[in-house]
Scaffold this motif. Structure first.
Motif, PDB file in Angstrom:
ATOM      1  N   MET A   1      35.951  21.922  19.620  1.00 26.00           N
ATOM      2  CA  MET A   1      35.108  21.848  20.452  1.00 26.00           C
ATOM      3  C   MET A   1      33.640  22.427  19.843  1.00 26.00           C
ATOM      4  N   PRO A   2      32.904  21.991  19.404  1.00 31.60           N
ATOM      5  CA  PRO A   2      31.441  22.865  19.224  1.00 31.60           C
ATOM      6  C   PRO A   2      30.875  23.944  20.137  1.00 31.60           C
ATOM      7  N   LEU A   3      30.145  24.792  19.774  1.00 36.75           N
ATOM      8  CA  LEU A   3      29.767  26.135  20.467  1.00 36.75           C
ATOM      9  C   LEU A   3      28.581  25.215  20.842  1.00 36.75           C
ATOM     10  N   LYS A   4      28.388  25.605  22.344  1.00 31.62           N
ATOM     11  CA  LYS A   4      27.332  24.853  23.010  1.00 31.62           C
ATOM     12  C   LYS A   4      26.523  26.294  23.186  1.00 31.62           C
ATOM     13  N   GLU A   5      24.659  25.954  23.288  1.00 33.72           N
ATOM     14  CA  GLU A   5      24.014  27.046  24.117  1.00 33.72           C
ATOM     15  C   GLU A   5      24.445  27.889  25.596  1.00 33.72           C
ATOM     16  N   ARG A   6      25.350  27.711  26.008  1.00 37.10           N
ATOM     17  CA  ARG A   6      26.315  27.905  27.393  1.00 37.10           C
ATOM     18  C   ARG A   6      27.532  27.813  27.618  1.00 37.10           C
ATOM     19  N   ILE A   7      28.812  28.118  27.776  1.00 39.56           N
ATOM     20  CA  ILE A   7      29.824  27.523  28.035  1.00 39.56           C
ATOM     21  C   ILE A   7      29.882  27.766  29.829  1.00 39.56           C
ATOM     22  N   LYS A   8      30.462  26.708  29.651  1.00 42.23           N
ATOM     23  CA  LYS A   8      30.706  26.276  31.212  1.00 42.23           C
ATOM     24  C   LYS A   8      32.103  26.385  32.042  1.00 42.23           C
ATOM     25  N   PHE A   9      32.075  27.534  33.105  1.00 42.00           N
ATOM     26  CA  PHE A   9      32.948  27.971  33.804  1.00 42.00           C
ATOM     27  C   PHE A   9      33.478  27.225  35.044  1.00 42.00           C
ATOM     28  N   ILE A  10      34.716  26.910  34.667  1.00 43.82           N
ATOM     29  CA  ILE A  10      35.272  26.572  36.609  1.00 43.82           C
ATOM     30  C   ILE A  10      36.418  28.147  36.583  1.00 43.82           C
ATOM     31  N   ILE A  11      35.783  28.243  38.234  1.00 48.08           N
ATOM     32  CA  ILE A  11      36.565  29.686  38.684  1.00 48.08           C
ATOM     33  C   ILE A  11      37.260  29.606  40.155  1.00 48.08           C
ATOM     34  N   VAL A  12      38.635  29.316  39.747  1.00 41.45           N
ATOM     35  CA  VAL A  12      39.556  28.343  40.868  1.00 41.45           C
ATOM     36  C   VAL A  12      40.363  29.427  41.842  1.00 41.45           C
ATOM     37  N   ASP A  13      40.325  30.107  42.499  1.00 47.89           N
ATOM     38  CA  ASP A  13      41.241  31.210  43.340  1.00 47.89           C
ATOM     39  C   ASP A  13      41.301  31.394  44.890  1.00 47.89           C
ATOM     40  N   ASP A  14      41.557  30.981  45.663  1.00 44.63           N
ATOM     41  CA  ASP A  14      42.214  31.212  47.178  1.00 44.63           C
ATOM     42  C   ASP A  14      42.096  32.858  47.224  1.00 44.63           C
ATOM     43  N   GLU A  15      41.806  33.645  46.616  1.00 41.83           N
ATOM     44  CA  GLU A  15      41.004  35.186  47.520  1.00 41.83           C
ATOM     45  C   GLU A  15      39.571  34.867  46.712  1.00 41.83           C
ATOM     46  N   SER A  16      38.711  35.256  48.035  1.00 40.77           N
ATOM     47  CA  SER A  16      37.530  34.832  47.861  1.00 40.77           C
ATOM     48  C   SER A  16      36.851  35.995  47.613  1.00 40.77           C
ATOM     49  N   GLU A  32      25.615  33.537  27.274  1.00 44.82           N
ATOM     50  CA  GLU A  32      25.993  32.312  27.142  1.00 44.82           C
ATOM     51  C   GLU A  32      26.860  31.594  28.284  1.00 44.82           C
ATOM     52  N   TRP A  33      26.721  32.362  29.159  1.00 44.29           N
ATOM     53  CA  TRP A  33      28.175  31.797  29.988  1.00 44.29           C
ATOM     54  C   TRP A  33      27.562  30.989  31.274  1.00 44.29           C
ATOM     55  N   LEU A 123      36.762  36.848  27.123  1.00 44.44           N
ATOM     56  CA  LEU A 123      35.073  35.845  26.957  1.00 44.44           C
ATOM     57  C   LEU A 123      35.441  36.431  25.599  1.00 44.44           C
ATOM     58  N   THR A 124      35.391  36.783  24.724  1.00 41.89           N
ATOM     59  CA  THR A 124      35.676  37.250  23.355  1.00 41.89           C
ATOM     60  C   THR A 124      36.329  36.333  22.732  1.00 41.89           C
ATOM     61  N   ARG A 125      37.803  36.848  22.695  1.00 38.63           N
ATOM     62  CA  ARG A 125      38.233  35.009  22.644  1.00 38.63           C
ATOM     63  C   ARG A 125      37.994  33.851  22.657  1.00 38.63           C
ATOM     64  N   ILE A 126      37.274  33.537  24.187  1.00 33.19           N
ATOM     65  CA  ILE A 126      37.189  32.091  23.956  1.00 33.19           C
ATOM     66  C   ILE A 126      35.968  31.822  23.137  1.00 33.19           C
ATOM     67  N   LYS A 127      34.529  32.903  22.817  1.00 36.48           N
ATOM     68  CA  LYS A 127      33.832  32.310  21.850  1.00 36.48           C
ATOM     69  C   LYS A 127      33.889  32.667  20.949  1.00 36.48           C
ATOM     70  N   THR A 128      35.257  32.905  20.627  1.00 35.26           N
ATOM     71  CA  THR A 128      36.172  32.690  19.451  1.00 35.26           C
ATOM     72  C   THR A 128      37.092  31.230  18.594  1.00 35.26           C
ATOM     73  N   LEU A 129      36.778  31.013  20.195  1.00 40.19           N
ATOM     74  CA  LEU A 129      37.696  29.886  20.278  1.00 40.19           C
ATOM     75  C   LEU A 129      36.202  28.490  19.879  1.00 40.19           C
ATOM     76  N   PHE A 130      35.000  28.333  20.546  1.00 41.32           N
ATOM     77  CA  PHE A 130      34.022  28.260  20.226  1.00 41.32           C
ATOM     78  C   PHE A 130      33.994  27.801  18.848  1.00 41.32           C
ATOM     79  N   LYS A 131      34.315  28.145  18.180  1.00 42.19           N
ATOM     80  CA  LYS A 131      33.198  28.898  16.741  1.00 42.19           C
ATOM     81  C   LYS A 131      34.016  28.494  15.026  1.00 42.19           C
ATOM     82  N   THR A 132      35.382  28.102  16.629  1.00 38.83           N
ATOM     83  CA  THR A 132      36.337  27.939  15.071  1.00 38.83           C
ATOM     84  C   THR A 132      36.914  26.633  15.486  1.00 38.83           C
TER      85      THR A 132
END
Length: 249
Positions: A1-16, A32-33, A123-132
Motif C-alpha cells: 500500500m503506497p504512502l499517501k499524503e494523509r493516512i485515513k483512519f476510522i475509529i470504533v469504540d462504544d466509549e465516547s 499526515e493523519w 502511529l510510527t509503526r503504521i507510518k513505517t508500514l506505508f513506506k515498506t
C-alpha cells in the motif's frame, strides 16, 4: 500500500470519551493523519463504510462492543476484500480476542487505558508500514506475535510451558518462533519464562504469606527443592531467607 499524503483512519469504540480521546491523540501527532469516521459499534461502522463508500487506510477498533464486536467487524470487512490495516484496542483479559484478530490480519494492539506514548509508537509503526513492502508488514506482524506470546506467558506461569505450546498460541512454527524470539529479545523463550517466574515468586514472598511450596506451585514448579535452588541461583538467596529477611524488616 503506497504512502499517501494523509493516512485515513476510522475509529470504533462504544466509549465516547475514549473514542474522542484517541481521535485527538491521532490528530495531535501531525498533519499526515486524517479521521474519516468515528462510530460507537461495529455494525454502525460497517453500514457507513458500505453506504458512503468510505475510503480508509487504518481501522482502530475496540474488541468488545455491543451489537457488533470489533473482531466481527474486521472479519466482515475482510470478507468484502477491503484493503486496510487494523489495530485493536483491548483490555488485559482479552488475549483470546487479540489472538483471533491476529488471524484476521491485525497489525497491532493497544491496551486500555490507551497510553499516549504507546499510541505514538503505534502511529510510527503504521507510518513505517506505508513506506515498506509486504515483507515489512509481515515483519511487524511477527513482532506483534512476540508481544502477544509474552502476554500469554505472564497469564499462564502456573502451567507447564513449552516452546511448542507458546508458539501455537501465536500460530508460529516452534523452531522459527524460538529463533525469532531470541533475535528480537536477546534471550531464549525458556529464559524469559524462568525470569518472569522468579520475579513472580519474589513478589509473592514480599507481599503474601504463602508458603514456599505454594509459591512454587503457583508459578509452575512441582518440585519445591528445584524451585528453591533455581531461586537462589537467580537472587543469591533461598526463598526462605528472603521471607525471613522481610519479616525482620
Amino acid at each position: 500500500m503506497p504512502l499517501k499524503e494523509r493516512i485515513k483512519f476510522i475509529i470504533v469504540d462504544d466509549e465516547s470519551r475514549l473514542r474522542k480521546g484517541i481521535e485527538r491523540l491521532i490528530l495531535s501527532n501531525g498533519e499526515e493523519w486524517e479521521i474519516v469516521g468515528a462510530y460507537a459499534d461495529g455494525l454502525e461502522c460497517l453500514q457507513a463504510i458500505n453506504k458512503d463508500k468510505l475510503d480508509f487506510d487504518v481501522l482502530f477498533t475496540d474488541v468488545k462492543m455491543p451489537v457488533m464486536s470489533g473482531l466481527e467487524l474486521i472479519t466482515r470487512l475482510n470478507e468484502q476484500s477491503k484493503v486496510y490495516h487494523s489495530v485493536i484496542i483491548s483490555g488485559y483479559d482479552d488475549f483470546d480476542y487479540i489472538q483471533k484478530a491476529m488471524r484476521e490480519g491485525t497489525i497491532d494492539y493497544l491496551l486500555k487505558p490507551v497510553d499516549r506514548l504507546e499510541l505514538q509508537k503505534c502511529l510510527t509503526r503504521i507510518k513505517t508500514l506505508f513506506k515498506t513492502d509486504v515483507d515489512g508488514i509481515a515483519m511487524n506482524a511477527k513482532n506483534v506475535s512476540i508481544e502477544l506470546a509474552k502476554q500469554w506467558i505472564l497469564e499462564h506461569l502456573s502451567e507447564n510451558l513449552t516452546i511448542e505450546r507458546i508458539a501455537n498460541q501465536v500460530y508460529m512454527n516452534a523452531t522459527y518462533f524460538s529463533e525469532y524470539f531470541k533475535r528480537k529479545t536477546g534471550e531464549t523463550v525458556l529464559d524469559y519464562v524462568t525470569k518472569k517466574r522468579m520475579e513472580k515468586a519474589l513478589y509473592f514472598l514480599q507481599t503474601t504469606t504463602m508458603k514456599v511450596y505454594e509459591i512454587a506451585e503457583a508459578i509452575g514448579y512441582t518440585d519445591t527443592k528445584y524451585f528453591s535452588k533455581l531461586f537462589k541461583k537467580y537472587y543469591g538467596r533461598l526463598p526462605s531467607q528472603i521471607r525471613n529477611h522481610e519479616m525482620k524488616d
